[in-house]
Design a protein around this motif. Sequence first.
Motif, PDB file in Angstrom:
ATOM      1  N   ALA A 245       0.814  -1.217   0.000  1.00 51.26           N
ATOM      2  CA  ALA A 245       0.000   0.000   0.000  1.00 51.26           C
ATOM      3  C   ALA A 245       0.848   1.267   0.000  1.00 51.26           C
ATOM      4  CB  ALA A 245      -0.927  -0.004   1.216  1.00 51.26           C
ATOM      5  N   PHE A 246       1.965   1.259   0.724  1.00 49.92           N
ATOM      6  CA  PHE A 246       2.740   2.491   0.849  1.00 49.92           C
ATOM      7  C   PHE A 246       3.395   2.880  -0.470  1.00 49.92           C
ATOM      8  CE2 PHE A 246       2.958   0.366   5.098  1.00 49.92           C
ATOM      9  CZ  PHE A 246       2.061   1.211   5.721  1.00 49.92           C
ATOM     10  N   GLY A 247       4.042   1.929  -1.097  1.00 51.41           N
ATOM     11  CA  GLY A 247       4.675   2.210  -2.376  1.00 51.41           C
ATOM     12  C   GLY A 247       3.660   2.537  -3.452  1.00 51.41           C
ATOM     13  N   MET A 248       2.524   1.814  -3.463  1.00 51.05           N
ATOM     14  CA  MET A 248       1.507   2.066  -4.470  1.00 51.05           C
ATOM     15  C   MET A 248       0.856   3.432  -4.285  1.00 51.05           C
ATOM     16  SD  MET A 248      -0.336  -1.562  -5.256  1.00 51.05           S
ATOM     17  CE  MET A 248       0.584  -2.871  -6.059  1.00 51.05           C
ATOM     18  N   ALA A 249       0.711   3.855  -3.014  1.00 51.34           N
ATOM     19  CA  ALA A 249       0.155   5.182  -2.769  1.00 51.34           C
ATOM     20  C   ALA A 249       1.067   6.260  -3.349  1.00 51.34           C
ATOM     21  CB  ALA A 249      -0.039   5.398  -1.266  1.00 51.34           C
ATOM     22  N   ARG A 250       2.375   6.086  -3.189  1.00 50.12           N
ATOM     23  CA  ARG A 250       3.320   7.049  -3.761  1.00 50.12           C
ATOM     24  C   ARG A 250       3.263   7.021  -5.288  1.00 50.12           C
ATOM     25  NH1 ARG A 250       8.114   5.446   0.480  1.00 50.12           N
ATOM     26  NH2 ARG A 250       7.663   7.055   2.038  1.00 50.12           N
ATOM     27  N   GLY A 251       3.157   5.810  -5.827  1.00 49.68           N
ATOM     28  CA  GLY A 251       3.054   5.711  -7.276  1.00 49.68           C
ATOM     29  C   GLY A 251       1.782   6.329  -7.812  1.00 49.68           C
ATOM     30  N   TYR A 252       0.692   6.146  -7.086  1.00 49.57           N
ATOM     31  CA  TYR A 252      -0.595   6.726  -7.474  1.00 49.57           C
ATOM     32  C   TYR A 252      -0.489   8.245  -7.521  1.00 49.57           C
ATOM     33  CZ  TYR A 252      -5.762   6.906  -7.518  1.00 49.57           C
ATOM     34  OH  TYR A 252      -7.086   7.099  -7.847  1.00 49.57           O
ATOM     35  N   ALA A 253       0.149   8.815  -6.475  1.00 56.06           N
ATOM     36  CA  ALA A 253       0.319  10.271  -6.433  1.00 56.06           C
ATOM     37  C   ALA A 253       1.174  10.775  -7.597  1.00 56.06           C
ATOM     38  CB  ALA A 253       0.960  10.675  -5.105  1.00 56.06           C
ATOM     39  N   ALA A 254       2.038   9.903  -8.091  1.00 55.35           N
ATOM     40  CA  ALA A 254       2.909  10.276  -9.212  1.00 55.35           C
ATOM     41  C   ALA A 254       2.274   9.964 -10.571  1.00 55.35           C
ATOM     42  CB  ALA A 254       4.244   9.552  -9.091  1.00 55.35           C
ATOM     43  N   GLY A 255       1.003   9.525 -10.546  1.00 51.96           N
ATOM     44  CA  GLY A 255       0.305   9.292 -11.800  1.00 51.96           C
ATOM     45  C   GLY A 255       0.271   7.854 -12.254  1.00 51.96           C
ATOM     46  N   ARG A 256       0.738   6.928 -11.407  1.00 50.19           N
ATOM     47  CA  ARG A 256       0.725   5.517 -11.789  1.00 50.19           C
ATOM     48  C   ARG A 256      -0.386   4.807 -11.018  1.00 50.19           C
ATOM     49  NH1 ARG A 256       6.010   6.569 -10.615  1.00 50.19           N
ATOM     50  NH2 ARG A 256       5.970   5.257  -8.744  1.00 50.19           N
ATOM     51  N   TYR A 257      -1.399   4.360 -11.734  1.00 46.19           N
ATOM     52  CA  TYR A 257      -2.523   3.668 -11.096  1.00 46.19           C
ATOM     53  C   TYR A 257      -2.387   2.174 -11.347  1.00 46.19           C
ATOM     54  CZ  TYR A 257      -7.237   2.380  -9.724  1.00 46.19           C
ATOM     55  OH  TYR A 257      -8.314   1.807  -9.095  1.00 46.19           O
ATOM     56  N   ALA A 258      -2.173   1.414 -10.299  1.00 47.17           N
ATOM     57  CA  ALA A 258      -1.983  -0.033 -10.429  1.00 47.17           C
ATOM     58  C   ALA A 258      -3.295  -0.744 -10.144  1.00 47.17           C
ATOM     59  CB  ALA A 258      -0.902  -0.500  -9.469  1.00 47.17           C
ATOM     60  N   GLU A 259      -3.872  -1.362 -11.151  1.00 47.58           N
ATOM     61  CA  GLU A 259      -5.134  -2.072 -10.975  1.00 47.58           C
ATOM     62  C   GLU A 259      -4.929  -3.446 -10.338  1.00 47.58           C
ATOM     63  OE1 GLU A 259      -7.236  -2.223 -14.631  1.00 47.58           O
ATOM     64  OE2 GLU A 259      -7.536  -0.055 -14.735  1.00 47.58           O
ATOM     65  N   PHE A 260      -3.774  -4.032 -10.558  1.00 46.22           N
ATOM     66  CA  PHE A 260      -3.539  -5.377 -10.039  1.00 46.22           C
ATOM     67  C   PHE A 260      -2.056  -5.537  -9.741  1.00 46.22           C
ATOM     68  CE2 PHE A 260      -2.656  -9.925 -10.499  1.00 46.22           C
ATOM     69  CZ  PHE A 260      -3.633 -10.459  -9.677  1.00 46.22           C
ATOM     70  N   GLY A 261      -1.759  -6.114  -8.585  1.00 41.70           N
ATOM     71  CA  GLY A 261      -0.361  -6.290  -8.225  1.00 41.70           C
ATOM     72  C   GLY A 261      -0.032  -7.746  -7.982  1.00 41.70           C
ATOM     73  N   GLN A 262       0.919  -8.266  -8.688  1.00 42.28           N
ATOM     74  CA  GLN A 262       1.302  -9.670  -8.528  1.00 42.28           C
ATOM     75  C   GLN A 262       1.918  -9.941  -7.167  1.00 42.28           C
ATOM     76  OE1 GLN A 262       0.724 -12.158 -10.457  1.00 42.28           O
ATOM     77  NE2 GLN A 262       0.107 -11.270 -12.402  1.00 42.28           N
ATOM     78  N   ARG A 263       2.557  -8.937  -6.577  1.00 42.10           N
ATOM     79  CA  ARG A 263       3.282  -9.169  -5.325  1.00 42.10           C
ATOM     80  C   ARG A 263       2.495  -8.705  -4.107  1.00 42.10           C
ATOM     81  NH1 ARG A 263       8.847  -6.297  -5.732  1.00 42.10           N
ATOM     82  NH2 ARG A 263       9.271  -7.478  -3.837  1.00 42.10           N
ATOM     83  N   THR A 264       1.209  -8.406  -4.293  1.00 41.56           N
ATOM     84  CA  THR A 264       0.432  -7.915  -3.161  1.00 41.56           C
ATOM     85  C   THR A 264      -0.435  -9.010  -2.573  1.00 41.56           C
ATOM     86  OG1 THR A 264      -1.520  -7.245  -4.416  1.00 41.56           O
ATOM     87  CG2 THR A 264       0.326  -5.690  -4.328  1.00 41.56           C
ATOM     88  N   GLY A 265      -0.903  -8.764  -1.341  1.00 40.98           N
ATOM     89  CA  GLY A 265      -1.790  -9.708  -0.674  1.00 40.98           C
ATOM     90  C   GLY A 265      -1.137 -10.322   0.547  1.00 40.98           C
ATOM     91  N   ASN A 266      -1.962 -10.763   1.494  1.00 43.05           N
ATOM     92  CA  ASN A 266      -1.452 -11.282   2.760  1.00 43.05           C
ATOM     93  C   ASN A 266      -1.751 -12.761   3.002  1.00 43.05           C
ATOM     94  OD1 ASN A 266      -0.241  -8.883   4.136  1.00 43.05           O
ATOM     95  ND2 ASN A 266      -2.278  -8.043   3.743  1.00 43.05           N
ATOM     96  N   ASP A 267      -2.628 -13.336   2.213  1.00 43.22           N
ATOM     97  CA  ASP A 267      -2.948 -14.750   2.425  1.00 43.22           C
ATOM     98  C   ASP A 267      -1.722 -15.624   2.176  1.00 43.22           C
ATOM     99  OD1 ASP A 267      -5.473 -13.954   2.952  1.00 43.22           O
ATOM    100  OD2 ASP A 267      -6.414 -14.902   1.217  1.00 43.22           O
ATOM    101  N   GLY A 268      -1.505 -16.571   3.086  1.00 43.57           N
ATOM    102  CA  GLY A 268      -0.417 -17.517   2.917  1.00 43.57           C
ATOM    103  C   GLY A 268       0.948 -17.018   3.333  1.00 43.57           C
TER     104      GLY A 268
END
Length: 334
Positions: free
Chosen positions: A131-154
């Motif tokens: 979330a932290f890195g993606m929030a910075r990227g979002y503010a810089a104009g990069r909107y990530a719809e799906f992240g392969q390395r995200t999630g907490n299950d497992g």
Amino acid sequence: MPQAARPAGMIAMSRSVAPAVLPPDLLFRLGETVRLVQDEAVESFDDDVSPVRLAEVEILVTGWSCPPLTERVLDAAPRLRAVVHAAGSVKAHVGPEVFARGIVVSSAADANAEPVVDFTVALVTLAGKRAFGMARGYAAGRYAEFGQRTGNDGRVIGVVGASRIGRRVIARFVAAGHRVLVADPHLDPVDAAGLGAELTELDELCRRCDVVTLHAPQLPETRHLIDERRLALLPDGAILVNTARGSLVDSEALARACATGRIDACLDVTDPEPLPAGHPLFALPNVWITPHLAGVQGSEVRRLGAYAVAEVERFVAGEPLLGAVRAEQLALLA
């Protein structure tokens, strides 16, 4: 209890924090149990008045910035029976000489623990979502719809230090269904299993865990516990979380490791603290740093006072203290 029958008490802590720790309702409640020999908190025992008042004191309620209870101070307080600390660690003002005189010591560390646990779990959860890195990227104009390395299950969670907070963190993650590993030289496999965790050596924990969260005390032997070698053991995509003590991590080595993008870090404490402006860690998009705010803050501070007042009430009533600190624990306290 009639005032004459109440044991004499004194408050010793910074006057700037005393009103938050002991607001009027808690101060009134404390005054129902002890006879305060001074209305405001004492910040020093070196004035002309304190030794006279210390001579009466049976219960000392301490807090942040309490002066050390040296042999000289203890000599001036021959009737002292209990030191009740309205904060976490007592190491800054309580030494072996206090226990040698048979004085009971209590700490409100339990009251400080839950906010740290909440903060730690939140960091792990958000970091697992990147979330932290993606929030910075979002503010810089990069909107990530799906992240392969995200999630907490497992995710496998590694807890370094089965401390008061570490044990609570283990319980939270076990309850959430995570596999939890723990490294602590003072824990045995049976106790670890009772917590729902697997005991392992620190190097092995670093190799096997997706998240490593630190909850060990600040001791000479724990300085830079997480150094360049152990950072290299972490698997790609691992997350290091530190809400314990900054000295547990080699900050320069961490900056180099995170600069590669191989691992992420969430730090509420640093070494040095505060970090100097312009430190490389501040510039890294995969590092999130907060200014030592995991413990009780603002409206939460009264929890410490409420715990301490309840301990005083228990002591006066002859009941066991919930936050009792033993002499042999001093060397292992944060």
